[in-house]
Design a protein around this motif. Structure first.
Motif, PDB file in Angstrom:
ATOM      1  N   GLU A 149       0.741  -1.178  -0.216  1.00 26.16           N
ATOM      2  CA  GLU A 149      -0.195   0.141   0.230  1.00 26.16           C
ATOM      3  C   GLU A 149       0.739   1.310   0.024  1.00 26.16           C
ATOM      4  O   GLU A 149       0.505   2.305  -0.726  1.00 26.16           O
ATOM      5  CB  GLU A 149      -0.893   0.083   1.170  1.00 26.16           C
ATOM      6  N   PHE A 150       1.924   1.299   0.759  1.00 28.82           N
ATOM      7  CA  PHE A 150       3.030   2.366   0.645  1.00 28.82           C
ATOM      8  C   PHE A 150       3.374   2.576  -0.760  1.00 28.82           C
ATOM      9  O   PHE A 150       3.753   3.666  -1.248  1.00 28.82           O
ATOM     10  CB  PHE A 150       4.298   2.019   1.540  1.00 28.82           C
ATOM     11  N   ALA A 151       3.735   1.448  -1.503  1.00 29.27           N
ATOM     12  CA  ALA A 151       4.313   1.742  -2.621  1.00 29.27           C
ATOM     13  C   ALA A 151       3.143   2.024  -3.744  1.00 29.27           C
ATOM     14  O   ALA A 151       3.324   3.010  -4.687  1.00 29.27           O
ATOM     15  CB  ALA A 151       4.545   0.215  -3.237  1.00 29.27           C
ATOM     16  N   ARG A 152       1.907   1.650  -3.430  1.00 31.96           N
ATOM     17  CA  ARG A 152       0.762   2.039  -4.431  1.00 31.96           C
ATOM     18  C   ARG A 152       0.465   3.497  -4.197  1.00 31.96           C
ATOM     19  O   ARG A 152       0.108   4.316  -4.974  1.00 31.96           O
ATOM     20  CB  ARG A 152      -0.314   1.387  -4.130  1.00 31.96           C
ATOM     21  N   GLN A 153       0.987   4.135  -3.163  1.00 28.17           N
ATOM     22  CA  GLN A 153       0.402   5.466  -2.902  1.00 28.17           C
ATOM     23  C   GLN A 153       1.957   6.055  -3.088  1.00 28.17           C
ATOM     24  O   GLN A 153       1.966   7.580  -2.930  1.00 28.17           O
ATOM     25  CB  GLN A 153       0.447   5.795  -1.108  1.00 28.17           C
ATOM     26  N   GLY A 154       3.052   5.892  -3.778  1.00 31.37           N
ATOM     27  CA  GLY A 154       3.922   6.258  -4.498  1.00 31.37           C
ATOM     28  C   GLY A 154       5.372   6.390  -3.645  1.00 31.37           C
ATOM     29  O   GLY A 154       6.345   7.032  -4.280  1.00 31.37           O
ATOM     30  N   ALA A 155       5.222   5.561  -2.507  1.00 32.07           N
ATOM     31  CA  ALA A 155       6.778   5.532  -1.681  1.00 32.07           C
ATOM     32  C   ALA A 155       7.639   4.312  -2.354  1.00 32.07           C
ATOM     33  O   ALA A 155       7.234   3.471  -3.019  1.00 32.07           O
ATOM     34  CB  ALA A 155       6.421   5.021  -0.419  1.00 32.07           C
ATOM     35  N   LEU A 156       8.874   4.699  -2.250  1.00 30.06           N
ATOM     36  CA  LEU A 156       9.897   3.647  -2.497  1.00 30.06           C
ATOM     37  C   LEU A 156      10.136   3.153  -1.280  1.00 30.06           C
ATOM     38  O   LEU A 156      10.651   3.579  -0.416  1.00 30.06           O
ATOM     39  CB  LEU A 156      11.196   4.498  -2.997  1.00 30.06           C
ATOM     40  N   VAL A 157       9.746   1.753  -1.277  1.00 31.30           N
ATOM     41  CA  VAL A 157       9.676   0.717  -0.096  1.00 31.30           C
ATOM     42  C   VAL A 157      10.902  -0.101   0.042  1.00 31.30           C
ATOM     43  O   VAL A 157      11.157  -0.859  -0.884  1.00 31.30           O
ATOM     44  CB  VAL A 157       8.395  -0.197  -0.117  1.00 31.30           C
ATOM     45  N   PHE A 158      11.708  -0.146   1.093  1.00 26.35           N
ATOM     46  CA  PHE A 158      12.554  -1.111   1.466  1.00 26.35           C
ATOM     47  C   PHE A 158      12.091  -1.938   2.491  1.00 26.35           C
ATOM     48  O   PHE A 158      11.800  -1.579   3.684  1.00 26.35           O
ATOM     49  CB  PHE A 158      13.962  -0.406   2.065  1.00 26.35           C
ATOM     50  N   LEU A 159      12.104  -3.204   2.104  1.00 23.16           N
ATOM     51  CA  LEU A 159      11.408  -4.396   2.943  1.00 23.16           C
ATOM     52  C   LEU A 159      12.832  -5.021   3.777  1.00 23.16           C
ATOM     53  O   LEU A 159      13.524  -5.637   2.933  1.00 23.16           O
ATOM     54  CB  LEU A 159      10.745  -5.271   2.149  1.00 23.16           C
ATOM     55  N   ALA A 160      12.753  -4.957   5.071  1.00 26.47           N
ATOM     56  CA  ALA A 160      13.853  -5.675   5.882  1.00 26.47           C
ATOM     57  C   ALA A 160      13.200  -6.911   6.350  1.00 26.47           C
ATOM     58  O   ALA A 160      12.180  -6.807   7.139  1.00 26.47           O
ATOM     59  CB  ALA A 160      14.719  -4.705   6.585  1.00 26.47           C
ATOM     60  N   GLY A 161      14.142  -7.716   6.865  1.00 24.32           N
ATOM     61  CA  GLY A 161      13.625  -9.039   7.778  1.00 24.32           C
ATOM     62  C   GLY A 161      14.545 -10.198   7.718  1.00 24.32           C
ATOM     63  O   GLY A 161      15.479 -10.156   7.047  1.00 24.32           O
ATOM     64  N   ARG A 162      14.077 -11.292   8.474  1.00 28.22           N
ATOM     65  CA  ARG A 162      15.291 -12.303   8.828  1.00 28.22           C
ATOM     66  C   ARG A 162      15.235 -13.358   7.579  1.00 28.22           C
ATOM     67  O   ARG A 162      15.958 -13.990   7.399  1.00 28.22           O
ATOM     68  CB  ARG A 162      15.111 -12.919   9.937  1.00 28.22           C
ATOM     69  N   THR A 163      14.137 -13.386   6.777  1.00 24.12           N
ATOM     70  CA  THR A 163      13.903 -14.622   5.802  1.00 24.12           C
ATOM     71  C   THR A 163      13.607 -14.172   4.452  1.00 24.12           C
ATOM     72  O   THR A 163      12.765 -13.437   4.098  1.00 24.12           O
ATOM     73  CB  THR A 163      12.517 -15.456   6.094  1.00 24.12           C
ATOM     74  N   ARG A 164      14.692 -14.611   3.795  1.00 23.68           N
ATOM     75  CA  ARG A 164      14.984 -13.816   2.372  1.00 23.68           C
ATOM     76  C   ARG A 164      13.692 -14.188   1.219  1.00 23.68           C
ATOM     77  O   ARG A 164      13.132 -13.437   0.903  1.00 23.68           O
ATOM     78  CB  ARG A 164      16.121 -14.506   1.756  1.00 23.68           C
TER      79      ARG A 164
END
Length: 259
Positions: free
Chosen positions: A23-38
Motif C-alpha cells: 500500500e505504501f508503494a501504491r501510494q507512491g513510496a519507494l519501499v525497503f523491506l527488511a527482515g530475517r527470511t529472504r
C-alpha cells in the motif's frame, strides 16, 4: 499520498508487513523491506514491482544494532533520505499460560525483543530524520496494555514497554520535525494461521476461524480488523494529512479496545 517518500519496513516479509509495503508503494513510496527470511521478503518485493511499484528487499535482524545501522545508512546513501520507518517484527509473545506458571524468559522475551527492535530501528531513523527536519516513525501493537484480560501473558507488558518508549521519543524529537505514531490492532483477518497461533498460544491454540470469531464477538463492531483497515491507517499516519499527530496511537481494533 506518499509520492516521493522513502519507507523502510522491518518485518516486511510477514503478511502485515507485505500488505503495508504494497500500500505504501501504491501510494507512491519507494519501499525497503527488511527482515530475517529472504524468501518472503523477495516475494513481497516482487509483488510490489509487478504491480508497478518500487521495492527492494534486504535480509537483516532488527535486533542486530550494526545491521540496522548499516542497512539504513545504505538506504539514505541510495535515496538521500528516509521518510518513514515502521517496525513490524515478531516479538515472540507467549499467551495462554497463567502468569503464575510463566518462566521469566517467556514473560520477558516479547518485552525485550519488542523494545529492543523498536529502539534500534527508531533510533537509527530518528537520527537521520532529525538531520533532515522531517520524518515519521510508526509502531504497532495490540492495545493490550490498556486491558487486563487473563491469559494474555507477555503481550500486555510488551505493548506497554513499546508504547511508553515511543511516547517519550515523540516528546524528544518533535522539535526536529519528526513525528512518532502508533496503531492498535489485533486479530487482523488474513494474517492469522495455525502456525502463528501455535507459536503464541502453544498446543492449545484455536483454529484461525475460531480465533477470529471470538475476537469479532468481543468487538464493538462485531468484526475483526482487515488488512485494508490497517494499511489505510498506516498510510494516513505516514502522510501529510496526519501532520498534526504525534505521540499518539490510532485505534484500529474494530472496537475490541474502546479508549
Amino acid at each position: 499520498m506518499l509520492a516521493g517518500r522513502t519507507a523502510v519496513i522491518y518485518g516486511g516479509g510477514g503478511s502485515l508487513g507485505a500488505a503495508v509495503g504494497a500500500e505504501f508503494a501504491r501510494q507512491g513510496a519507494l519501499v525497503f523491506l527488511a527482515g530475517r527470511t529472504r524468501g518472503p521478503l523477495e516475494e513481497a518485493a516482487a509483488a510490489i514491482t509487478a504491480a508497478g511499484g518500487r521495492a527492494e528487499a534486504a535480509v537483516l535482524d532488527a535486533l542486530d544494532e550494526q545491521a540496522v545501522e548499516d542497512h539504513l545508512a545504505g538506504v539514505v546513501e541510495a535515496t538521500g533520505r528516509v521518510d518513514i520507518s515502521f517496525n513490524l517484527v515478531t516479538r515472540g509473545d507467549v499467551q495462554g499460560v497463567p502468569l503464575l506458571a510463566m518462566t521469566p524468559d517467556d514473560l520477558l522475551r516479547a518485552v525485550d525483543n519488542g523494545l529492543r527492535s523498536t529502539f534500534l530501528t527508531a533510533r537509527a531513523a530518528a537520527r537521520r530524520m532529525s538531520e533532515q527536519g522531517a520524518g515519521v516513525i510508526l509502531h504497532l501493537n495490540s492495545g493490550s496494555a490498556q486491558g487486563a484480560m487473563p491469559g494474555m501473558g507477555s503481550t500486555g507488558p510488551a505493548d506497554a514497554a513499546v508504547e511508553t518508549f515511543m511516547r517519550y521519543l515523540a516528546a524528544e524529537i518533535g522539535a526536529a520535525g519528526v513525528r512518532v505514531c502508533g496503531i492498535w490492532t489485533a486479530g487482523v483477518a488474513g494474517t492469522l494461521t495455525k502456525e502463528k497461533l501455535a507459536k503464541v498460544a502453544g498446543a492449545h491454540a484455536p483454529d484461525p476461524e475460531a480465533a477470529l470469531a471470538g475476537i469479532a464477538s468481543m468487538s464493538a463492531l462485531h468484526r475483526t480488523p482487515t488488512l485494508a483497515d490497517v494499511t489505510g491507517a498506516a498510510v494516513f499516519l505516514a502522510s501529510d494529512h496526519a501532520s498534526g499527530l504525534t505521540g499518539t496511537v490510532v485505534n484500529v481494533t474494530a472496537g475490541l479496545v474502546l479508549r
